[in-house]
Enzyme design. Sequence first.
Site, PDB file in Angstrom:
ATOM      1  N   GLY A 106       0.901  -1.066   0.036  1.00 16.52           N
ATOM      2  CA  GLY A 106       0.175  -0.019  -0.014  1.00 16.52           C
ATOM      3  C   GLY A 106       0.840   1.123  -0.077  1.00 16.52           C
ATOM      4  O   GLY A 106       1.835   1.146  -0.286  1.00 16.52           O
ATOM      5  N   ASN A 107       0.287   2.261   0.248  1.00 15.98           N
ATOM      6  CA  ASN A 107       1.019   3.552   0.479  1.00 15.98           C
ATOM      7  C   ASN A 107       0.485   4.448   1.548  1.00 15.98           C
ATOM      8  O   ASN A 107      -0.616   4.191   1.854  1.00 15.98           O
ATOM      9  CB  ASN A 107       1.387   4.226  -0.824  1.00 15.98           C
ATOM     10  CG  ASN A 107      -0.158   4.626  -1.435  1.00 15.98           C
ATOM     11  OD1 ASN A 107      -1.075   5.653  -1.158  1.00 15.98           O
ATOM     12  ND2 ASN A 107      -0.487   4.156  -2.619  1.00 15.98           N
ATOM     13  N   TYR A 108       1.077   5.559   1.857  1.00 12.70           N
ATOM     14  CA  TYR A 108       0.511   6.490   3.042  1.00 12.70           C
ATOM     15  C   TYR A 108      -0.426   7.566   2.660  1.00 12.70           C
ATOM     16  O   TYR A 108      -0.711   8.135   3.464  1.00 12.70           O
ATOM     17  CB  TYR A 108       1.837   7.163   3.687  1.00 12.70           C
ATOM     18  CG  TYR A 108       2.660   6.336   4.274  1.00 12.70           C
ATOM     19  CD1 TYR A 108       2.239   5.644   5.380  1.00 12.70           C
ATOM     20  CD2 TYR A 108       4.018   6.141   3.856  1.00 12.70           C
ATOM     21  CE1 TYR A 108       3.100   4.910   6.250  1.00 12.70           C
ATOM     22  CE2 TYR A 108       4.961   5.241   4.579  1.00 12.70           C
ATOM     23  CZ  TYR A 108       4.328   4.741   5.806  1.00 12.70           C
ATOM     24  OH  TYR A 108       5.255   3.745   6.370  1.00 12.70           O
ATOM     25  N   SER A 109      -1.130   7.203   1.284  1.00 12.17           N
ATOM     26  CA  SER A 109      -2.210   8.266   1.023  1.00 12.17           C
ATOM     27  C   SER A 109      -3.328   8.359   2.024  1.00 12.17           C
ATOM     28  O   SER A 109      -3.716   7.227   2.254  1.00 12.17           O
ATOM     29  CB  SER A 109      -2.420   7.950  -0.331  1.00 12.17           C
ATOM     30  OG  SER A 109      -3.667   8.840  -0.659  1.00 12.17           O
TER      31      SER A 109
ATOM     32  N   ALA B  65      -3.807   7.770  -5.159  1.00 10.44           N
ATOM     33  CA  ALA B  65      -2.277   7.353  -5.197  1.00 10.44           C
ATOM     34  C   ALA B  65      -2.388   6.009  -5.468  1.00 10.44           C
ATOM     35  O   ALA B  65      -2.408   5.051  -4.677  1.00 10.44           O
ATOM     36  CB  ALA B  65      -1.717   7.417  -3.731  1.00 10.44           C
TER      37      ALA B  65
END
Length: 406
Positions: free
Chosen positions: A209-212, A277
């Site tokens: 995943g990512n931090y968005s 994102a």
Amino acid sequence: MTLKDKHIVLGITGGIAAYKSVMLLRLLMKADAEVQVIMTPAAKEFVTPVTFSSLSGKPVISEFFTANSGEWHSHVDLGLWADLMVVAPATASTIGKMANGIADNMLVTTYLSAKEDVMIAPAMDLDMWRHPSTQRNLTQLQKDGVLVISPGEGSLASGLEGKGRMAEPQEILDEIERYFSSKENLKGIKVIVTAGPTYENIDPVRFIGNYSSGKMGFELAGEFARRGAEVTLLTGPVTLETPAGKIKRINVSSAEDMYIAARSIFPDMDIAVFAAAVADYTPEIKANHKIKREHEEEITIRLKRNPDIAASLGASKKNQITAGFALETDNELENAQKKLKTKNFDFVILNSLRDPEAGFMKDTNKVTIVSKSGEIEAFEAKSKREVARDIVDILEKAIKEKSETL
Ligand code: C5P
């Protein structure tokens, strides 16, 4: 413009300019608004509540309880009832309380419960206006999305000359009317906003995943809705509440799911903003069972390219106006120009990772908007809500120009 069927909470605080609010209330009533006046205890030292209750046709609310009947005034109900809350005059003290959530009276408590927008018309002496504390609190309120009607210059009650005079009642009414008419600006316009991160499953319990946080996309959806657009908010996994208004929220998890959903919605849209994102790659094989720790020192997860949602929809676009984000570390403008072409965007919203006030998880953002026609507009660091307003202003202008040429 008529304000018929508009519910306005008019908050009055303890400043000499409270007398001007009598005139403001008259103007609001003439414009057919329904007004509930709330006064702080100090405001009653300046103008009597009877003046306001006779003009508004409703008893003024000032205390949490009515002394003789014991009736409780629900700030929550008032906050829900209001289409707009206007605090005029807003003293330095009330501004400070609002900025810091000090809810020791009915007015600030209602402010904290207000679901719709809040406007303030500050009024104070010039030294109080200039004081760093006041300016800090005002900046905070603006970050929180409060609309500030700047005070004017002129002679002040203290006998001094300078900035601090509350805006004139007619100016405040004009602002209120402008506010409500902007709510109609995007009526009938269909908008899709993608938001948040995507989760690319490795196995049933793990993902890439990512931090968005999704905040920017959610603010955009909220702003479009406030201007009357019909919004579809297509979001990856986030913990945010859907903003108020006409917003259809679709929750997805992976880039593939987001792509499938976006593809079916896009042809009907007038505007698309790609704020998600999206993971560029996803595991080639998603294990059906939790991958167990074995004896290997290393394991390999092979990744394959995800669909580029913006580029794919951009290639199929007909009359839609599209905008996307670019988070770059270097050669920002050059990369933005490239993205305009590869994704067929009308606008690229550039935020730099080098900027401490921009990016993921933050409440603020600092953007530069680059248009297909070559215009570049750089904005100050602002709250994401204010950034959303700037972006939607530009998209609104573009859609109006387009409809004029069609
Ligand atoms: O190429 P890059 O990922 O930097 O482009 C970012 C823009 O493209 C953003 O607007 C993002 O929402 C969109 N995008 C997308 N699908 C992808 C990757 C990016 O819609 N797979």
